[in-house]
Write an enzyme that holds these catalytic residues in place. Structure first.
Site, PDB file in Angstrom:
ATOM      1  CG  ASN A 243      51.634  64.698  33.870  1.00  0.00           C
ATOM      2  OD1 ASN A 243      52.732  65.186  34.122  1.00  0.00           O
ATOM      3  ND2 ASN A 243      50.502  65.260  34.252  1.00  0.00           N
TER       4      ASN A 243
ATOM      5  CE1 TYR B  33      53.593  71.053  39.508  1.00  0.00           C
ATOM      6  CE2 TYR B  33      55.813  70.217  39.798  1.00  0.00           C
ATOM      7  CZ  TYR B  33      54.710  70.432  38.996  1.00  0.00           C
ATOM      8  OH  TYR B  33      54.714  70.026  37.680  1.00  0.00           O
TER       9      TYR B  33
ATOM     10  CD  GLU C   1      52.936  77.729  36.720  1.00  0.00           C
ATOM     11  OE1 GLU C   1      52.182  77.150  37.513  1.00  0.00           O
ATOM     12  OE2 GLU C   1      53.034  77.379  35.516  1.00  0.00           O
TER      13      GLU C   1
ATOM     14  CE  LYS D  99      54.884  67.671  34.845  1.00  0.00           C
ATOM     15  NZ  LYS D  99      53.760  67.151  35.676  1.00  0.00           N
TER      16      LYS D  99
ATOM     17  CG  HIS E 137      53.600  72.365  34.787  1.00  0.00           C
ATOM     18  ND1 HIS E 137      52.549  72.229  35.654  1.00  0.00           N
ATOM     19  CD2 HIS E 137      53.830  73.703  34.674  1.00  0.00           C
ATOM     20  CE1 HIS E 137      52.166  73.431  36.073  1.00  0.00           C
ATOM     21  NE2 HIS E 137      52.932  74.339  35.493  1.00  0.00           N
TER      22      HIS E 137
HETATM   23  P1  CMP Z   1      51.032  69.187  36.589  1.00  0.00           P
HETATM   24  O1  CMP Z   1      50.203  69.780  35.509  1.00  0.00           O
HETATM   25  O2  CMP Z   1      52.490  69.445  36.549  1.00  0.00           O
HETATM   26  O3  CMP Z   1      50.471  69.690  38.011  1.00  0.00           O
HETATM   27  C1  CMP Z   1      50.609  68.939  39.200  1.00  0.00           C
HETATM   28  C2  CMP Z   1      51.178  67.576  38.958  1.00  0.00           C
HETATM   29  O4  CMP Z   1      50.982  66.633  40.007  1.00  0.00           O
HETATM   30  C3  CMP Z   1      50.475  66.933  37.781  1.00  0.00           C
HETATM   31  O5  CMP Z   1      50.819  67.593  36.584  1.00  0.00           O
HETATM   32  C4  CMP Z   1      50.953  65.493  37.917  1.00  0.00           C
HETATM   33  O6  CMP Z   1      52.242  65.311  37.382  1.00  0.00           O
HETATM   34  C5  CMP Z   1      51.076  65.325  39.444  1.00  0.00           C
HETATM   35  N1  CMP Z   1      50.068  64.458  40.022  1.00  0.00           N
HETATM   36  C6  CMP Z   1      50.301  63.289  40.636  1.00  0.00           C
HETATM   37  N2  CMP Z   1      49.181  62.731  41.083  1.00  0.00           N
HETATM   38  C7  CMP Z   1      48.178  63.572  40.765  1.00  0.00           C
HETATM   39  C8  CMP Z   1      46.766  63.541  40.974  1.00  0.00           C
HETATM   40  N3  CMP Z   1      46.159  62.536  41.596  1.00  0.00           N
HETATM   41  N4  CMP Z   1      46.038  64.574  40.499  1.00  0.00           N
HETATM   42  C9  CMP Z   1      46.646  65.625  39.857  1.00  0.00           C
HETATM   43  N5  CMP Z   1      47.978  65.697  39.651  1.00  0.00           N
HETATM   44  C10 CMP Z   1      48.739  64.672  40.086  1.00  0.00           C
END
Ligand code: CMP
Length: 141
Positions: free
Chosen positions: A115, A52, A129, A12, A118
């Protein structure tokens, strides 16, 4: 012995901004995940929103899309035994506060949103995906 699988990974914008692509790729390769396709992209708002789409009713959706288009990402296909589950183990919990030591998110993630990586959450989603970003000829195992 588990089945050979492929999963979709995204490094990311928070991680590309800090030049962590190599360190993150080393974590995948050290764990036995082969990088069989990889490209660096700057997602459009439309692409990020579509990717998403399952989260579109969630309160964090708009922020998530804004974050995902805030800089380049690296999309990749990882291949290996039980690749979907193995990749999730190497990434660690979504929220870095809950991630195990040694995981990518524990070491590098800035927040639950930023984070660093993904990864597909099931084999079915991995197939969808991967097809979202790659054609078969771009994946070389
Ligand atoms: P990802 O695994 O890419 O899937 C959805 C993304 O939403 C997650 O990682 C985070 O980067 C983002 N995100 C932001 N806030 C939340 C939350 N409260 N719970 C889960 N995902 C979140």
């Amino acid at each position: 012995m588990g089945a050979k699988e492929r999963t979709l990974s995204i490094i990311k914008p928070d991680a590309t901004r800090r030049d962590l692509t190599g360190k993150i790729n080393a974590k995948f390769e050290d764990a036995g995940l082969h990088i069989v396709a990889q490209k660096r992209l700057h997602l459009t708002e439309e692409q990020a929103g579509k990717f998403y789409e399952v989260h579109k009713e969630r309160p964090f959706f708009k922020d998530l899309v804004d974050f995902m288009i805030s800089g380049p990402v690296v999309v990749q296909v990882l291949e290996g035994e039980d690749a979907v589950a193995l990749n999730r183990k190497v990434m660690g919990a979504t929220n870095p506060a809950n991630a195990d030591p040694g995981t990518i998110r524990k070491e590098y993630a800035e927040s639950i949103e930023a984070n660093s990586v993904h990864g597909s959450d099931s084999l079915d989603n991995a197939k969808k995906e991967i097809a979202f970003f790659f054609s078969e000829t771009e994946i070389v195992g």
